[in-house]
Design a protein around this motif. Structure first.
Motif, mmCIF file in Angstrom:
data_model
loop_
_atom_site.group_PDB
_atom_site.id
_atom_site.type_symbol
_atom_site.label_atom_id
_atom_site.label_comp_id
_atom_site.label_asym_id
_atom_site.label_seq_id
_atom_site.Cartn_x
_atom_site.Cartn_y
_atom_site.Cartn_z
ATOM 1 N N UNK A 223 46.110 45.264 46.528
ATOM 2 C CA UNK A 223 45.059 45.142 47.530
ATOM 3 C C UNK A 223 43.800 44.536 46.938
ATOM 4 N N UNK A 224 43.050 43.832 47.783
ATOM 5 C CA UNK A 224 41.737 43.304 47.405
ATOM 6 C C UNK A 224 40.863 43.269 48.647
ATOM 7 N N UNK A 225 39.618 43.656 48.478
ATOM 8 C CA UNK A 225 38.660 43.638 49.578
ATOM 9 C C UNK A 225 37.325 43.123 49.066
ATOM 10 N N UNK A 226 36.543 42.537 49.959
ATOM 11 C CA UNK A 226 35.285 41.882 49.572
ATOM 12 C C UNK A 226 34.043 42.678 49.928
ATOM 13 N N UNK A 227 34.195 43.775 50.668
ATOM 14 C CA UNK A 227 33.028 44.588 51.040
ATOM 15 C C UNK A 227 33.288 46.008 50.549
ATOM 16 N N UNK A 228 33.226 46.183 49.247
ATOM 17 C CA UNK A 228 33.490 47.486 48.630
ATOM 18 C C UNK A 228 32.383 47.769 47.610
ATOM 19 N N UNK A 229 31.320 48.474 48.010
ATOM 20 C CA UNK A 229 30.250 48.777 47.052
ATOM 21 C C UNK A 229 30.723 49.638 45.876
ATOM 22 N N UNK A 230 31.698 50.507 46.114
ATOM 23 C CA UNK A 230 32.230 51.373 45.055
ATOM 24 C C UNK A 230 33.703 51.037 44.869
ATOM 25 N N UNK A 231 34.036 50.157 43.925
ATOM 26 C CA UNK A 231 35.425 49.709 43.777
ATOM 27 C C UNK A 231 36.389 50.860 43.527
ATOM 28 N N UNK A 232 37.560 50.734 44.110
ATOM 29 C CA UNK A 232 38.639 51.688 43.871
ATOM 30 C C UNK A 232 39.215 51.461 42.473
ATOM 31 N N UNK A 233 40.069 52.362 41.976
ATOM 32 C CA UNK A 233 40.649 52.153 40.645
ATOM 33 C C UNK A 233 41.360 50.809 40.548
ATOM 34 N N UNK A 234 41.192 50.151 39.422
ATOM 35 C CA UNK A 234 41.939 48.908 39.177
ATOM 36 C C UNK A 234 43.427 49.187 39.144
ATOM 37 N N UNK A 235 43.817 50.256 38.467
ATOM 38 C CA UNK A 235 45.206 50.715 38.465
ATOM 39 C C UNK A 235 45.232 52.206 38.758
ATOM 40 N N UNK A 236 46.163 52.618 39.601
ATOM 41 C CA UNK A 236 46.493 54.026 39.792
ATOM 42 C C UNK A 236 48.015 54.074 39.899
ATOM 43 N N UNK A 237 48.655 54.506 38.833
ATOM 44 C CA UNK A 237 50.113 54.446 38.736
ATOM 45 C C UNK A 237 50.630 55.869 38.571
#
Length: 341
Positions: A223-237
């Protein structure tokens, strides 16, 4: 040394290709096609700046050509370079369509030339670390793989990435990185589900996407989004023994853009505060030091492929697989259903 010509000196050429080529002993950065001669000579005074692509391709001493230009030109420039008898590296995406990529693959085979695609994120520090954990079995059997690349860019920037057409949008921009990493770990999925939308006011292309790759009982969510002030984890496995959670991006892009040499001892070394965490099934947490990222390994592999006839570090077949999933994801999103690969 393999004399190398670079087409383009924008972000990709300036921050990635030129410094990486310059840092690999087997390669010589000999010429760059750009109108930004002053910028080139600030860092590479010995490099020739040539006025156009035809001049570069006509130079018999240039063995390897690197294409780092807007997406809509990748196919035509790579085709021209192969027809001129050059080995070729193409920046991601390989091409805008599967049909174009298949044509380039066939042409490279007919010419007997190396063709590779710059999927550099295989050599990110966090991805190398994750791959080691998976090889060691530290997470157990994987049930859910989540890879996300978020930004906070609520306004349009007016560049070619935002132009309507197959070469624009977030899926064709960041999607190749996320998809290539998933394919490198798990191979091709059985099914693909795509969700694409333009969320920013006035956007003509997707600036949000979420893909689900179906692997039996396991799911890979990209996933990728352009309106995310607080980014989600780069990886969550997540697996049957533990989870690995990692925030933040590999440092190499920022380092290269700031002028650090790719062969500097600090290149690709991530700060401890950015290291990921392994969370066991009993809740025990331990930090996992990130391995050193090293994009030079891509170009070292290219040099070996040219000089020693070894397989390239990223094969056209691998890059074709990425484009097939992108095309299928677009179709899935349009038809609102999962599709078999």
């Amino acid at each position: 040394m393999i004399r190398t010509g670079l087409i383009g000196y924008g972000l990709g050429g300036m921050a990635f290709h030129a410094p990486l080529i310059d840092a690999v002993p087997e390669l010589e950065l000999a010429a760059i096609v750009t109108s930004r001669a002053a910028l080139v000579h600030e860092r590479y005074p010995q490099v020739q700046v040539v006025p156009d692509v035809a001049t570069l391709l006509a130079d018999p001493t240039i063995e390897l050509v690197v294409v780092s230009t807007p997406n809509d030109t990748h196919f035509s420039l790579a085709k021209a370079a192969l027809e001129a008898g050059k080995h070729v590296v193409v920046d991601k995406p390989f091409a805008n369509t599967v049909a174009e990529a298949e044509a380039l693959t066939a042409l490279a085979e007919a010419q007997g030339k190396v063709l590779s695609v710059f999927h550099n994120r295989r050599w990110d520090s966090d991805f190398l670390t994750l791959r080691t954990l998976l090889d060691q079995g530290s997470l157990g059997d994987i049930t859910l793989y989540e890879a996300r690349w978020d930004r906070f860019r609520p306004g349009l920037r007016g560049n070619w990435h935002e132009d309507a057409g197959p070469g624009g949008g977030n899926l064709i921009d960041l999607g190749p990185h996320l998809i290539d990493q998933a394919l490198a770990l798990f191979g091709p999925p059985e099914w693909v589900t795509g969700d694409l939308i333009a969320q920013r006011q006035g956007s003509l292309v997707d600036d949000y996407f979420e893909l689900t790759l179906h692997y039996g009982r396991m799911r890979a969510v990209l996933s990728s989004a352009s309106i995310v002030p607080a980014p989600r984890p780069r990886f969550a496995v997540h697996g049957t023994l533990a989870s690995f959670v990692k925030h933040g991006l590999d440092p190499q892009e920022a380092q290269l853009r700031a002028g650090m040499r790719a062969d500097d001892r600090g290149s690709g070394v991530e700060e401890p505060a950015q290291h990921g965490v392994l969370i066991a099934s009993d809740g025990t947490r331990r930090p996992v030091p990130s391995e050193r990222g090293d994009y030079r390994r891509f170009y070292s592999g290219v040099a070996q492929a040219v000089a020693e006839r070894r397989p390239p570090p990223v094969s056209p077949t691998d890059a074709l697989g990425v484009l097939r999933i992108i095309e299928l994801a677009r179709q899935s999103a349009a038809e609102r259903r999962s599709l078999p690969l």
